[in-house]
Design a protein around this motif. Structure first.
Motif, PDB file in Angstrom:
ATOM      1  N   ILE A 235       0.790  -1.198   0.098  1.00 52.47           N
ATOM      2  CA  ILE A 235      -0.094  -0.098  -0.253  1.00 52.47           C
ATOM      3  C   ILE A 235       1.027   0.991  -0.017  1.00 52.47           C
ATOM      4  O   ILE A 235       0.578   2.226  -0.762  1.00 52.47           O
ATOM      5  N   LEU A 236       1.903   1.363   1.039  1.00 59.14           N
ATOM      6  CA  LEU A 236       2.817   2.652   0.886  1.00 59.14           C
ATOM      7  C   LEU A 236       3.740   2.584  -0.388  1.00 59.14           C
ATOM      8  O   LEU A 236       3.770   3.734  -0.932  1.00 59.14           O
ATOM      9  N   GLY A 237       4.024   1.368  -0.822  1.00 56.02           N
ATOM     10  CA  GLY A 237       4.745   1.498  -2.245  1.00 56.02           C
ATOM     11  C   GLY A 237       4.187   2.092  -3.241  1.00 56.02           C
ATOM     12  O   GLY A 237       4.539   2.715  -4.062  1.00 56.02           O
ATOM     13  N   ALA A 238       2.788   1.830  -3.406  1.00 59.41           N
ATOM     14  CA  ALA A 238       1.814   2.081  -4.364  1.00 59.41           C
ATOM     15  C   ALA A 238       1.597   3.768  -4.542  1.00 59.41           C
ATOM     16  O   ALA A 238       1.426   4.064  -5.590  1.00 59.41           O
ATOM     17  N   THR A 239       1.867   4.256  -3.275  1.00 62.14           N
ATOM     18  CA  THR A 239       1.608   5.838  -3.253  1.00 62.14           C
ATOM     19  C   THR A 239       3.001   6.498  -3.935  1.00 62.14           C
ATOM     20  O   THR A 239       2.718   7.371  -4.763  1.00 62.14           O
ATOM     21  N   GLY A 240       3.893   5.710  -4.074  1.00 65.23           N
ATOM     22  CA  GLY A 240       5.128   6.199  -4.872  1.00 65.23           C
ATOM     23  C   GLY A 240       4.881   6.296  -6.446  1.00 65.23           C
ATOM     24  O   GLY A 240       5.259   7.447  -7.195  1.00 65.23           O
ATOM     25  N   ILE A 241       3.905   5.435  -6.971  1.00 63.72           N
ATOM     26  CA  ILE A 241       3.617   5.692  -8.285  1.00 63.72           C
ATOM     27  C   ILE A 241       2.583   6.659  -8.564  1.00 63.72           C
ATOM     28  O   ILE A 241       2.995   7.562  -9.546  1.00 63.72           O
ATOM     29  N   ILE A 242       1.783   6.967  -7.697  1.00 66.48           N
ATOM     30  CA  ILE A 242       0.891   8.148  -7.664  1.00 66.48           C
ATOM     31  C   ILE A 242       1.875   9.586  -7.626  1.00 66.48           C
ATOM     32  O   ILE A 242       1.697  10.446  -8.568  1.00 66.48           O
TER      33      ILE A 242
END
Length: 505
Positions: A419-426
């Motif tokens: 979940i936290l890693g996915a924010t990096g894509i945003i």
């Protein structure tokens, strides 16, 4: 020459062809055009030689291929031992692919000390390839340190305003951290009598190495610190923005495209390969640092007024994905980590080349100095958009596949990591698209920009291969993953055994 004979020497040819070209270049008279042509010829020859590796690589097999093992120094016992597997194969090809593009993008931007520039570039290529092909730890460390000298000189001689400061900072950070790895290598030699990676790995796996339980954590940290600084993993990243901003364009391309991958390659090959148990024990805090790097690098990139510094901080964020995937200890995570390494080398290398094109025309990287460039430079704007979308992870381009696999592996390890890693894509989409909007859309705010010339022939030849490979990697990732997957599976096998013992206890 028979195929078997060529296979036995191909790694030597690929590794040392650039060095041989650099030595011959020393003898050239100072005719800049001839020097550039020779450097391009040697770099293209090395690329052609390196393509023998994926063409004849036996996919589906783990272990090292194209191996050569010859005694080199009798005391201490050092061998000329080289070989590649699916992990190192594509990093070698990435190096040989980017180097001729660096020659092309430097064709008109390097005006002084042209001979010295291309000699350093070719020497750096040999050192980089040697890091990925060496299976003797002494040889590996030799090439590892050998990359520092040409890169520091490229920054210090051919860089911009604060070039000497940036070169010294880069050299000191990476050299000091490497001393800890050297200490770990010497300990292993003292207790195994060999620098050979395969011999040391097998002795550790068999439990036949005396004193290892007490020293294993320190050995793991010795290797890890050298690799973490090279990545660079938060909080060891502070040398990177200075080095990137001050480096010439070719230096930035190889620094981001290949040099940073030495760190993640080292984690995968040596930390996981030699110390699976310690890798498991330390994974939680390493993944936390990786997540901090992903989010911190993206947020800092978002507020950068300098285009090159923005791209530099994006590397901190993207390499955080690689570390996250490696220490997820999942097939998807490690496959994704390898794919992100390759995709980042292509897309970020392309971004640095495109930024260098603007600097050549305006002598600034400040985003506020641009605006509306799509009107005077439509071809440049189109290529820039393709590379930006690849870096942001648009489906059907190379950035998407690796990040998807890394996040899949992170979710398997722990949902909150994914979940936290996915924010990096945003965040990456935010800073890249916002930069693109400010540079290319709207009205031309500075009259001088109306007269900027579009891409030259040499610039097009340097940039379009990056866009083409980004598309092919996004559409047909199996071409790369089919070689990577067996090597990743072999790397994970000892880690699975460690996990089984932990669960059994």
């Amino acid at each position: 020459m028979k195929l078997q004979d060529l296979n036995s020497i191909i790694l030597t040819l690929v590794t040392f062809a650039p060095l041989a070209g650099a030595l011959l270049l020393v003898l050239f008279p100072r005719r800049d055009r001839d020097i550039r042509i020779w450097a391009l010829f040697i770099s293209l020859l090395t690329l052609v030689l390196s393509l023998h590796l994926p063409v004849h690589f036996r996919r589906g097999l783990d272990g090292f291929q194209f191996s050569i093992d010859r005694p080199w120094i009798s005391a201490p016992k050092i061998h000329y031992h080289m070989g590649i597997d699916g992990i190192s194969l594509w990093l070698v090809v990435l190096t040989t692919f980017l180097t001729p593009l660096c020659v092309l993008i430097s064709w008109k931007s390097i005006h002084e000390r042209v001979k010295e520039f291309f000699i350093l570039l070719l020497v750096l290529e040999t050192a980089l390839i040697g890091v990925f092909t060496s299976l003797d730890l002494f040889l590996f460390y030799f090439f590892w340190e050998a990359t520092l000298i040409p890169m520091a000189l490229l920054i210090g001689i051919f860089g911009h305003d604060r070039k000497v400061y940036a070169a010294v900072k880069f050299f000191m950070y990476t050299m000091i951290a490497s001393v800890f790895m050297l200490a770990a290598i010497l300990w292993l030699y003292a207790h195994t009598g060999s620098f050979d990676f395969v011999v040391i790995r097998d002795q550790i796996a068999s439990g036949a190495l005396p004193g290892l339980p007490a020293a294993a954590q320190w050995l793991f940290l010795g290797f890890f610190l050298a690799f973490a600084v090279k990545v660079p993993l938060f909080p060891f990243h502070t040398w990177l923005p200075d080095a990137h901003v001050e480096a010439p364009t070719a230096g930035s391309v190889l620094l981001a495209g290949v040099l940073l991958k030495m760190g993640t390659y080292g984690m995968l090959r040596f930390n996981l390969g030699l110390f699976p148990e310690q890798s498991r024990q330390n994974a939680w805090w390493i993944m936390v640092l990786a997540l901090i790097g992903i989010i911190y690098g993206a947020l800092v990139a978002l507020v950068q007024p300098n285009m090159k510094k923005l791209i530099a901080y994006s590397s901190v964020s993207h390499l955080g994905f690689v570390v996250l995937g490696i220490f997820s200890f999942t097939q998807a995570g490690l496959n994704g980590a390898m794919f992100v390494m390759l995709a980042h080398g292509i897309s970020t290398g392309g971004l640095f080349m495109l930024a260098g094109v603007l600097h050549e025309r305006r002598h600034t990287y400040e985003i506020s100095e641009f605006g509306g460039l799509a009107t005077p430079m439509p071809v440049y704007a189109a290529w820039y958009l393709v590379i930006v979308l690849a870096s942001a992870g648009l489906p059907l381009l190379n950035g998407f596949i690796g990040e998807f696999l890394v996040l899949s592996g992170a979710f398997q390890a722990k949902a909150v990591y994914g979940i936290l890693g996915a924010t990096g894509i945003i965040w990456s989409a935010a800073y890249l698209l916002w930069m693109y909007q400010r540079v290319f859309y709207g009205k031309v705010t500075h009259p001088v920009n109306n007269s900027l010339s579009d891409l030259s022939a040499f610039e097009k030849m340097a940039i379009w291969p990056c866009a083409a490979v980004a598309l092919v990697m996004g559409v047909a990732p199996i071409l790369w993953l089919s070689a990577i997957d067996p090597a990743v599976h072999a790397t994970l096998a000892p880690l699975s055994q460690v996990m089984s013992r932990v669960v059994g206890q």
